[in-house]
Design an enzyme around this catalytic site. Structure first.
Site, PDB file in Angstrom:
ATOM      1  CG  HIS A   1      -2.354  -1.044   0.803  1.00 34.87           C
ATOM      2  ND1 HIS A   1      -2.670  -1.500   2.052  1.00 34.87           N
ATOM      3  CD2 HIS A   1      -2.187  -2.230  -0.255  1.00 34.87           C
ATOM      4  CE1 HIS A   1      -3.917  -2.639   1.806  1.00 34.87           C
ATOM      5  NE2 HIS A   1      -3.566  -2.773   0.305  1.00 34.87           N
TER       6      HIS A   1
ATOM      7  CB  SER B   1      -9.075  -6.948   9.852  1.00 35.38           C
ATOM      8  OG  SER B   1      -9.489  -6.030   9.078  1.00 35.38           O
TER       9      SER B   1
HETATM   10  P1  OAD Z   1      -7.129  -3.687  10.338  1.00 31.11           P
HETATM   11  O1  OAD Z   1      -7.143  -1.979  11.678  1.00 31.11           O
HETATM   12  O2  OAD Z   1      -7.948  -2.916   9.755  1.00 31.11           O
HETATM   13  O3  OAD Z   1      -6.672  -4.544  11.494  1.00 31.11           O
HETATM   14  C1  OAD Z   1      -5.276  -4.789  12.132  1.00 31.11           C
HETATM   15  C2  OAD Z   1      -5.440  -5.968  12.933  1.00 31.11           C
HETATM   16  O4  OAD Z   1      -5.083  -5.817  13.944  1.00 31.11           O
HETATM   17  C3  OAD Z   1      -6.851  -6.705  13.285  1.00 31.11           C
HETATM   18  O5  OAD Z   1      -7.532  -7.902  13.295  1.00 31.11           O
HETATM   19  C4  OAD Z   1      -6.742  -6.760  14.884  1.00 31.11           C
HETATM   20  O6  OAD Z   1      -7.378  -8.094  15.807  1.00 31.11           O
HETATM   21  C5  OAD Z   1      -4.900  -6.480  14.671  1.00 31.11           C
HETATM   22  N1  OAD Z   1      -4.705  -6.238  15.960  1.00 31.11           N
HETATM   23  C6  OAD Z   1      -4.278  -4.769  16.908  1.00 31.11           C
HETATM   24  N2  OAD Z   1      -3.420  -5.175  17.431  1.00 31.11           N
HETATM   25  C7  OAD Z   1      -2.620  -6.157  17.647  1.00 31.11           C
HETATM   26  C8  OAD Z   1      -1.592  -6.860  18.217  1.00 31.11           C
HETATM   27  N3  OAD Z   1      -1.103  -5.729  19.479  1.00 31.11           N
HETATM   28  N4  OAD Z   1      -1.207  -8.000  18.009  1.00 31.11           N
HETATM   29  C9  OAD Z   1      -1.571  -8.292  17.093  1.00 31.11           C
HETATM   30  N5  OAD Z   1      -3.103  -8.374  16.336  1.00 31.11           N
HETATM   31  C10 OAD Z   1      -3.293  -6.951  16.366  1.00 31.11           C
HETATM   32  O7  OAD Z   1      -5.227  -2.922   9.753  1.00 31.11           O
HETATM   33  P2  OAD Z   1      -5.526  -3.800   8.262  1.00 31.11           P
HETATM   34  O8  OAD Z   1      -5.636  -4.698   8.100  1.00 31.11           O
HETATM   35  O9  OAD Z   1      -3.573  -3.304   8.180  1.00 31.11           O
HETATM   36  O10 OAD Z   1      -4.945   0.428   3.797  1.00 31.11           O
HETATM   37  O11 OAD Z   1      -5.490  -2.755   7.297  1.00 31.11           O
HETATM   38  C11 OAD Z   1      -5.785  -2.415   6.035  1.00 31.11           C
HETATM   39  C12 OAD Z   1      -5.729  -2.029   5.512  1.00 31.11           C
HETATM   40  O12 OAD Z   1      -6.666  -0.454   6.103  1.00 31.11           O
HETATM   41  C13 OAD Z   1      -4.857  -0.844   5.521  1.00 31.11           C
HETATM   42  O13 OAD Z   1      -3.160  -1.105   4.820  1.00 31.11           O
HETATM   43  C14 OAD Z   1      -5.109   0.835   5.276  1.00 31.11           C
HETATM   44  C15 OAD Z   1      -6.533   0.650   5.679  1.00 31.11           C
HETATM   45  O14 OAD Z   1      -7.486   1.069   4.824  1.00 31.11           O
HETATM   46  C16 OAD Z   1      -5.153   1.559   3.075  1.00 31.11           C
HETATM   47  O15 OAD Z   1      -4.534   2.345   3.193  1.00 31.11           O
HETATM   48  C17 OAD Z   1      -4.833   1.334   1.606  1.00 31.11           C
END
Ligand code: OAD
Length: 230
Positions: A109, A177
């Site tokens: 990204h 997520s």
């Molecule tokens: P999310 O905010 O959607 O998901 C975060 C994930 O991390 C969830 O599954 C939480 O349970 C987990 N989590 C939180 N704290 C944690 C910890 N201390 N240890 C382990 N897991 C933990 O973030 P992403 O999946 O990265 O894209 O989101 C994907 C994309 O959505 C990003 O790259 C961004 C956003 O919009 C763009 O901007 C194009």
């Protein structure tokens, strides 16, 4: 196996791997998309029509990202290179994997600490932690913007990332997520991997064939890495 005879590992990460470095995730209770409407700040349309507000949003998260330090999960992932041929495929736009010592990091990204022009063949500018001014242009004369993938834009590195997943002997997915596509579909590409582990506090849908280890990345990832390094 890689040409050097080392098993190939792909580590696919999302915002949760940087949470314990103090950077908020997007969709958790304290997440960035609870404070900001992504349609106002993180779409291609917002960058055109609402440029000052979109730039200010990225300026804010860039400052936080610059001030953050890698945590135990980033460091453990870098340690995997002692035994494996490792590619990190990250949805994150911070540089904490590189700063922890990972040598091959694919930023699906984009990259928060780089800017680029808005034209078809843009010039890239390293900006570290500084803001982008609303009237600032790249060397080719087009308006400068963060070098990140905005909603509604293509993900140019997706095929390269899918190829890495298909070739992987082991896959470790951390802190995502799995709700944003096409990145979320990458987990399904790891068909030949003997080991597939997912570490997160929560996921929308558990992907088939993965061992889901619920917990904090900074605690669980070092345990898995210690096992894998044997
Ligand atoms: P999310 O905010 O959607 O998901 C975060 C994930 O991390 C969830 O599954 C939480 O349970 C987990 N989590 C939180 N704290 C944690 C910890 N201390 N240890 C382990 N897991 C933990 O973030 P992403 O999946 O990265 O894209 O989101 C994907 C994309 O959505 C990003 O790259 C961004 C956003 O919009 C763009 O901007 C194009």
């Amino acid at each position: 196996m890689s040409e050097a005879g080392r098993p190939r590992v792909v580590v696919l990460t999302g915002a949760g791997v940087s949470a314990e470095s103090g950077l908020p995730t997007f969709r958790d209770d304290d997440g960035i998309w609870r404070r900001f409407d992504p349609r106002q700040v993180a779409t291609a349309d917002a960058m055109r029509r609402n440029r000052a507000q979109a730039l200010a949003f990225f300026d804010e998260i860039r400052r936080a990202s610059w001030a953050a330090e890698p945590n135990a999960a980033h460091r453990a992932i870098a340690e995997l290179e002692r035994r494996f041929d490792v590619d990190v495929v990250t949805q994150n736009i911070d540089e904490l994997h590189e700063r922890a010592g990972s040598s091959r990091v694919l930023h699906l990204h984009g990259r928060l600490h780089w800017a680029r022009g808005s034209g078809p063949q843009p010039a890239f500018v390293r900006i570290d932690d500084r803001p982008i001014a609303p009237d600032e242009r790249c060397a080719h004369g087009t308006l400068l913007r963060p070098d990140v993938v905005l909603f509604g834009e293509d993900v140019p590195l997706i095929d390269q990332a899918a190829g890495l997943m298909r070739a992987a002997d082991r896959v470790l997915v951390v802190g995502t997520s799995l709700s944003v596509w096409p990145a979320a579909g990458l987990v399904l590409q790891a068909r030949r991997a003997q080991q597939r582990v997912l570490v997160a506090l929560d996921v929308d849908d558990e992907p088939p064939g993965y061992d889901f280890r619920r917990g904090r990345a900074g605690e669980v990832v070092p345990q898995i890495v210690a096992q894998w390094l044997g």
